[in-house]
Design an enzyme around this catalytic site. Structure first.
Site, short mmCIF file in Angstrom:
data_model
loop_
_atom_site.label_atom_id
_atom_site.label_comp_id
_atom_site.label_asym_id
_atom_site.label_seq_id
_atom_site.Cartn_x
_atom_site.Cartn_y
_atom_site.Cartn_z
N ARG A 52 -8.43 -0.94 16.78
CA ARG A 52 -8.74 -0.57 15.41
C ARG A 52 -9.70 -1.64 14.92
O ARG A 52 -10.72 -1.87 15.57
CB ARG A 52 -7.47 -0.41 14.55
CG ARG A 52 -7.71 0.54 13.36
CD ARG A 52 -6.49 0.75 12.48
NE ARG A 52 -6.16 -0.44 11.69
CZ ARG A 52 -5.17 -0.48 10.79
NH1 ARG A 52 -4.43 0.59 10.57
NH2 ARG A 52 -4.93 -1.58 10.11
N LYS A 104 0.81 -1.23 0.00
CA LYS A 104 0.00 0.00 0.00
C LYS A 104 0.83 1.27 0.00
O LYS A 104 0.43 2.26 -0.59
CB LYS A 104 -0.97 0.00 1.18
CG LYS A 104 -0.31 0.14 2.54
CD LYS A 104 -1.32 -0.06 3.66
CE LYS A 104 -0.63 0.08 5.00
NZ LYS A 104 -1.37 -0.55 6.08
#
Ligand SMILES: *Cc1c(COP(=O)(O)O)cnc(C)c1O
Length: 379
Positions: free
Chosen positions: A135, A40
């Site tokens: 998260r 990414k």
């Protein structure tokens, strides 16, 4: 002045990235842990992804479907995992391009199942488990239930479990939370008839735990991005022995060089980025008239639209004073750089992400693997 390429540019040394990835793969293999190379930070650039695959990573991972599609279009056919929970609105694209996705929501899993059925494909899923960083992830007490329901979905295959720590609250992977993941894997193993189950314990923040004799348990995969690119573990950002920390550099060009006073003058209000004026306050009068302290102030054609200036470190040791949208102001001390010359920086992860994403920054590949890359492109 002869520049070696357009500026600003990222110089990406594919040989050094290959070395970093190879060392990661072999060191983790010693603990029976496979590596998913996370792409990414470089938006799935196929040039880099191919080098990471050559180095022996077992699969690739990216958080954005666009990046995965880019790698597929470039002909990369290895296993790719979407490492962020899919958007329901993108379920079709996820099933089309990603082999596996990480999941925490029944509604998303149902949408993936429908999309997989329509595409006549089987989509692999990894259920993410919350281990304390708050998260993504299903609470430990809810994992079995979600796995049971997921198993009933047509065209969905549970590949295993995953967890992610450190990214939001800096919670460190340790024997406590990693054994929680192993234990829940034991509990769900009978539900999914996937052997062996993929238990993906985390990211570059897990490296210290592995290399310092952590109890590996059922963990057999890590998703590694930053350590391969920047050569550092991510809890303290300590350089990892044997890895290159300079595989990627940012090069910018000097557009102004003048001897200027260190302090501004005039009435001082907010600057473009709300910087608080220094407590000393401005100069009380025009310093050009007097004999005030001055420096070799140099401006580079580089700004917040290109990079996160707080994450830059000058390779020549110059001090970064300030940055606005398009100007980076540095103090070159005794060195007088000429206009048109290049200045190089090392980047932290935040600076790297923004530079990779900025359309103004040229990405230039260097090293012996570049030639092979070009010939690959010709195929
Ligand atoms: C970004 C990310 C990774 C890779 O993290 P690095 O610190 O770059 O190794 C792994 N897993 C998930 C879910 C991520 O979002």
């Amino acid at each position: 002045m002869t520049n070696r390429g357009p500026t600003p540019r990222l110089e990406i040394d594919l040989d050094k990235i290959f070395t970093n990835a190879s060392i990661m793969v072999s060191r983790l293999k010693a603990s029976n842990i496979s590596v998913t190379g996370v792409t990414k930070a470089y938006l799935g650039a196929p040039e880099i992804a191919r080098v990471v695959l050559q180095a022996g990573v077992q699969s690739l991972g990216d958080s954005r479907i666009e990046n995965i599609e880019r790698m597929r279009e470039a002909g990369i056919s290895e296993r790719i995992m979407l490492i962020r929970s899919p958007m329901i609105s993108q379920a079709d694209r996820v099933v089309a391009s990603a082999d596996i996705s990480v999941n925490t929501e029944m509604d998303v899993l149902s949408a993936l199942s429908k999309a997989a059925l329509a595409a006549n494909k089987v989509h692999g899923v990894l259920i993410m488990v919350e281990l304390g960083d708050l998260r993504e992830g299903v609470l430990l007490k809810d994992v079995e239930n979600l796995v049971q329901k997921t198993c009933k979905l047509p065209n969905i295959k549970i590949m295993g479990l995953g967890a992610n720590l450190a990214c939001r609250n800096g919670v460190s992977p340790d024997n406590g939370n990693m054994s929680d993941l192993s234990h829940v894997a034991d509990r769900v193993a009978h539900i999914c008839n996937t052997v062996p189950m993929l238990i993906s314990g985390g990211n570059s923040a897990n490296l210290d735990w592995v290399f310092n004799g952590g109890k590996i348990g059922r963990i057999n995969n890590l998703r590694i991005g930053e350590a391969i690119l920047l050569g550092r573990e991510t809890l303290e950002r300590t350089a990892i022995e044997g890895l290159h920390t300079d595989a990627i550099r940012l090069v910018a060009e000097v557009i102004e060089r003048k001897t200027k006073p260190t302090r501004p003058w005039g009435t001082i209000a907010q600057s473009a980025f709300y910087n608080v004026p220094s407590s000393d306050g401005p100069n009380s009068d025009d310093p050009s008239a007097g004999d005030k302290q001055s420096i070799n102030q140099t401006i580079l054609a580089l700004g917040r639209q290109d990079v996160d200036p707080d994450g830059l470190q000058s390779l020549e040791g110059f001090e970064i004073l300030d940055a606005s949208s398009d100007h980076l102001i540095i103090d070159t001390a005794c060195t007088q750089l000429s206009v048109g010359s290049d200045v190089s920086f090392q980047l932290n992860y935040s600076a790297l992400l923004r530079a990779m994403t900025s359309p103004f920054v040229t990405k230039m590949f260097i090293g012996s693997k570049t030639e092979g890359e070009h010939s690959l492109k010709g195929l």
